[in-house]
Motif scaffolding. Structure first.
Motif, PDB file in Angstrom:
ATOM      1  N   GLY A   1       2.309  -3.816  11.462  1.00  9.41           N
ATOM      2  CA  GLY A   1       1.478  -3.753  12.500  1.00  9.41           C
ATOM      3  C   GLY A   1       0.350  -4.794  12.154  1.00  9.41           C
ATOM      4  O   GLY A   1      -0.805  -4.557  12.549  1.00  9.41           O
ATOM      5  N   ARG A   2       0.518  -5.626  11.386  1.00  4.93           N
ATOM      6  CA  ARG A   2      -0.499  -6.885  11.043  1.00  4.93           C
ATOM      7  C   ARG A   2       0.114  -8.180  11.656  1.00  4.93           C
ATOM      8  O   ARG A   2       1.256  -8.395  11.674  1.00  4.93           O
ATOM      9  CB  ARG A   2      -0.490  -6.795   9.621  1.00  4.93           C
ATOM     10  CG  ARG A   2      -0.579  -5.444   9.051  1.00  4.93           C
ATOM     11  CD  ARG A   2      -2.125  -5.048   8.828  1.00  4.93           C
ATOM     12  NE  ARG A   2      -2.623  -5.913   7.691  1.00  4.93           N
ATOM     13  CZ  ARG A   2      -2.852  -5.576   6.590  1.00  4.93           C
ATOM     14  NH1 ARG A   2      -2.166  -4.487   6.169  1.00  4.93           N
ATOM     15  NH2 ARG A   2      -3.364  -6.299   5.676  1.00  4.93           N
ATOM     16  N   ALA A   3      -0.818  -9.083  11.515  1.00  2.00           N
ATOM     17  CA  ALA A   3      -0.865 -10.390  11.735  1.00  2.00           C
ATOM     18  C   ALA A   3      -0.682 -11.250  10.412  1.00  2.00           C
ATOM     19  O   ALA A   3      -0.212 -12.249  10.332  1.00  2.00           O
ATOM     20  CB  ALA A   3      -1.539 -11.014  12.744  1.00  2.00           C
ATOM     21  N   ARG A   4      -1.467 -10.611   9.311  1.00  2.00           N
ATOM     22  CA  ARG A   4      -1.440 -11.274   8.228  1.00  2.00           C
ATOM     23  C   ARG A   4      -1.426 -10.349   7.118  1.00  2.00           C
ATOM     24  O   ARG A   4      -1.888  -9.134   7.142  1.00  2.00           O
ATOM     25  CB  ARG A   4      -2.879 -12.047   8.046  1.00  2.00           C
ATOM     26  CG  ARG A   4      -3.059 -13.082   9.234  1.00  2.00           C
ATOM     27  CD  ARG A   4      -4.443 -13.833   9.066  1.00  2.00           C
ATOM     28  NE  ARG A   4      -4.231 -14.764   7.785  1.00  2.00           N
ATOM     29  CZ  ARG A   4      -3.551 -15.873   8.206  1.00  2.00           C
ATOM     30  NH1 ARG A   4      -3.126 -16.298   9.017  1.00  2.00           N
ATOM     31  NH2 ARG A   4      -3.303 -16.738   7.003  1.00  2.00           N
ATOM     32  N   MET A   5      -1.020 -10.663   6.014  1.00  2.00           N
ATOM     33  CA  MET A   5      -0.739  -9.747   4.894  1.00  2.00           C
ATOM     34  C   MET A   5      -1.235 -10.669   3.442  1.00  2.00           C
ATOM     35  O   MET A   5      -1.026 -11.900   3.727  1.00  2.00           O
ATOM     36  CB  MET A   5       0.439  -9.133   4.518  1.00  2.00           C
ATOM     37  CG  MET A   5       0.810  -8.041   5.213  1.00  2.00           C
ATOM     38  SD  MET A   5       2.576  -7.659   5.035  1.00  2.00           S
ATOM     39  CE  MET A   5       2.322  -6.966   3.457  1.00  2.00           C
ATOM     40  N   ALA A   6      -1.888 -10.044   2.465  1.00  2.00           N
ATOM     41  CA  ALA A   6      -1.834 -10.645   1.149  1.00  2.00           C
ATOM     42  C   ALA A   6      -0.757 -10.335   0.524  1.00  2.00           C
ATOM     43  O   ALA A   6      -0.245  -9.131   0.605  1.00  2.00           O
ATOM     44  CB  ALA A   6      -3.046 -10.095   0.598  1.00  2.00           C
ATOM     45  N   VAL A   7      -0.142 -11.393  -0.307  1.00  2.00           N
ATOM     46  CA  VAL A   7       0.901 -10.929  -1.057  1.00  2.00           C
ATOM     47  C   VAL A   7       0.994 -11.719  -2.391  1.00  2.00           C
ATOM     48  O   VAL A   7       0.097 -12.683  -2.472  1.00  2.00           O
ATOM     49  CB  VAL A   7       2.154 -11.875  -0.167  1.00  2.00           C
ATOM     50  CG1 VAL A   7       2.388 -11.176   1.067  1.00  2.00           C
ATOM     51  CG2 VAL A   7       2.010 -13.190  -0.116  1.00  2.00           C
ATOM     52  N   ASN A   8       1.840 -11.192  -3.195  1.00  2.00           N
ATOM     53  CA  ASN A   8       1.870 -12.006  -4.569  1.00  2.00           C
ATOM     54  C   ASN A   8       2.807 -12.844  -4.692  1.00  2.00           C
ATOM     55  O   ASN A   8       3.935 -12.706  -3.622  1.00  2.00           O
ATOM     56  CB  ASN A   8       2.282 -10.476  -5.605  1.00  2.00           C
ATOM     57  CG  ASN A   8       3.470  -9.635  -5.236  1.00  2.00           C
ATOM     58  OD1 ASN A   8       4.120  -9.985  -4.387  1.00  2.00           O
ATOM     59  ND2 ASN A   8       3.407  -8.494  -6.108  1.00  2.00           N
ATOM     60  N   SER A   9       3.014 -13.805  -5.487  1.00  2.00           N
ATOM     61  CA  SER A   9       3.807 -14.917  -5.376  1.00  2.00           C
ATOM     62  C   SER A   9       4.458 -15.334  -6.492  1.00  2.00           C
ATOM     63  O   SER A   9       3.858 -15.650  -7.632  1.00  2.00           O
ATOM     64  CB  SER A   9       2.967 -16.106  -4.763  1.00  2.00           C
ATOM     65  OG  SER A   9       4.078 -17.008  -4.252  1.00  2.00           O
ATOM     66  N   ALA A  10       5.977 -15.294  -6.731  1.00  2.00           N
ATOM     67  CA  ALA A  10       6.356 -15.615  -7.927  1.00  2.00           C
ATOM     68  C   ALA A  10       8.035 -16.320  -7.732  1.00  2.00           C
ATOM     69  O   ALA A  10       8.912 -16.137  -8.071  1.00  2.00           O
ATOM     70  CB  ALA A  10       6.872 -14.425  -8.770  1.00  2.00           C
ATOM     71  N   HIS A  11       7.680 -17.674  -7.084  1.00  2.00           N
ATOM     72  CA  HIS A  11       8.868 -18.468  -6.831  1.00  2.00           C
ATOM     73  C   HIS A  11       8.731 -19.860  -6.768  1.00  2.00           C
ATOM     74  O   HIS A  11       7.737 -20.204  -6.494  1.00  2.00           O
ATOM     75  CB  HIS A  11       9.612 -17.985  -5.315  1.00  2.00           C
ATOM     76  CG  HIS A  11       8.710 -17.995  -4.332  1.00  2.00           C
ATOM     77  ND1 HIS A  11       8.762 -18.904  -3.315  1.00  2.00           N
ATOM     78  CD2 HIS A  11       7.459 -17.419  -3.951  1.00  2.00           C
ATOM     79  CE1 HIS A  11       7.725 -19.071  -2.611  1.00  2.00           C
ATOM     80  NE2 HIS A  11       6.900 -17.980  -2.846  1.00  2.00           N
TER      81      HIS A  11
END
Length: 245
Positions: free
Chosen positions: A167-177
């Motif tokens: 239900g979102r247009a944006r999210m905060a995410v963690n990043s490990a790649h």
């Protein structure tokens, strides 16, 4: 009568050292706890490609996990192997067999981090072997801060499964790649991107539930992360599993 759908979870494999003097399997506990909290019965799947179909007979959905390794470029026509690429061929052989089998049965599949990249390859897509060499002014996708904190935001594409779930247009995410999806494959859709344009999610609308996310929602760094597991578990509940097919 069973009330919790059974979800198979792929394991990582390690060489001798640390836990054991012999080769061993490993996986962070929060993959399992995130599924259990969402209502599933998670079980671990050892790497036996010849047993992939038998595993699929016994489960209602498949979770492909991440790890500190890469998909072999020969599997997607990626050309020469980049010096940064690390392979775990036994794990990849099993995960690809299980993923292709699950998609053929239309069992729900969720791919996380490297699992998202493998899912894209199963869709017929391709990967970027090393982001810093391919994306000008790329973000630090190997975030320096802890994994239980966000590293950057993503923009979620409208009218996608991921948009409906969160239900979102944006999210905060963690990043490990250090790798990313280049193309999602025939019929598949890119559902999220980082601010630098790097692909952060894929899905395939031709399947009941086939979703991949580049980040690690099992850490729940964003309030929408648990919604991904809930939607996956509900899809597995409705799938009825591979048993008896």
């Amino acid at each position: 009568m069973r009330t919790r759908p059974v979800i198979g979870v792929t394991l990582d494999a390690e060489e001798p050292g640390g836990y054991s003097k012999l080769p061993w399997y490993a996986l962070r506990k929060n993959y399992f706890s995130a599924l259990a909290e969402a209502g599933a019965l998670p079980i671990a799947l050892p790497h036996h490609p010849e047993l992939a179909e038998t595993y699929l007979d016994a489960i209602d959905g498949l979770l492909i996990t991440g790890g500190a390794f890469d998909v072999d470029p020969s599997l997607y026509g990626g050309g020469p192997t980049h010096p940064t690429v690390t392979l775990k061929s036994g794990r990849t052989d099993f995960e690809l067999a299980a993923t292709r089998g699950a998609l053929a049965r239309d069992l729900p599949v969720l791919g996380i981090c490297g699992g998202q990249q493998l899912l894209a390859v199963a869709f017929g897509g391709t990967l970027i072997q090393h982001i810093p060499d391919s994306v000008p002014a790329a973000l630090e996708h190997e975030q320096p801060n802890p994994r239980d904190e966000p590293g950057h935001e993503i923009a979620i594409a409208e009218n996608t499964l991921l948009a409906r779930i969160t239900g979102r247009a944006r999210m905060a995410v963690n990043s490990a790649h250090h790798q990313a999806v280049a193309s999602a494959g025939p019929g598949a859709v890119i559902n999220a991107r980082a601010p630098d344009g790097v692909v952060e999610g894929v899905e395939h609308p031709g399947h009941r539930f086939a979703l991949g996310v580049q980040w690690h929602p099992e850490y729940a760094v964003d309030p929408a992360d648990p919604l991904i597991f809930r939607a996956f578990v509900e899809a597995c509940r409705g799938a009825g599993g591979g048993r008896g097919r």
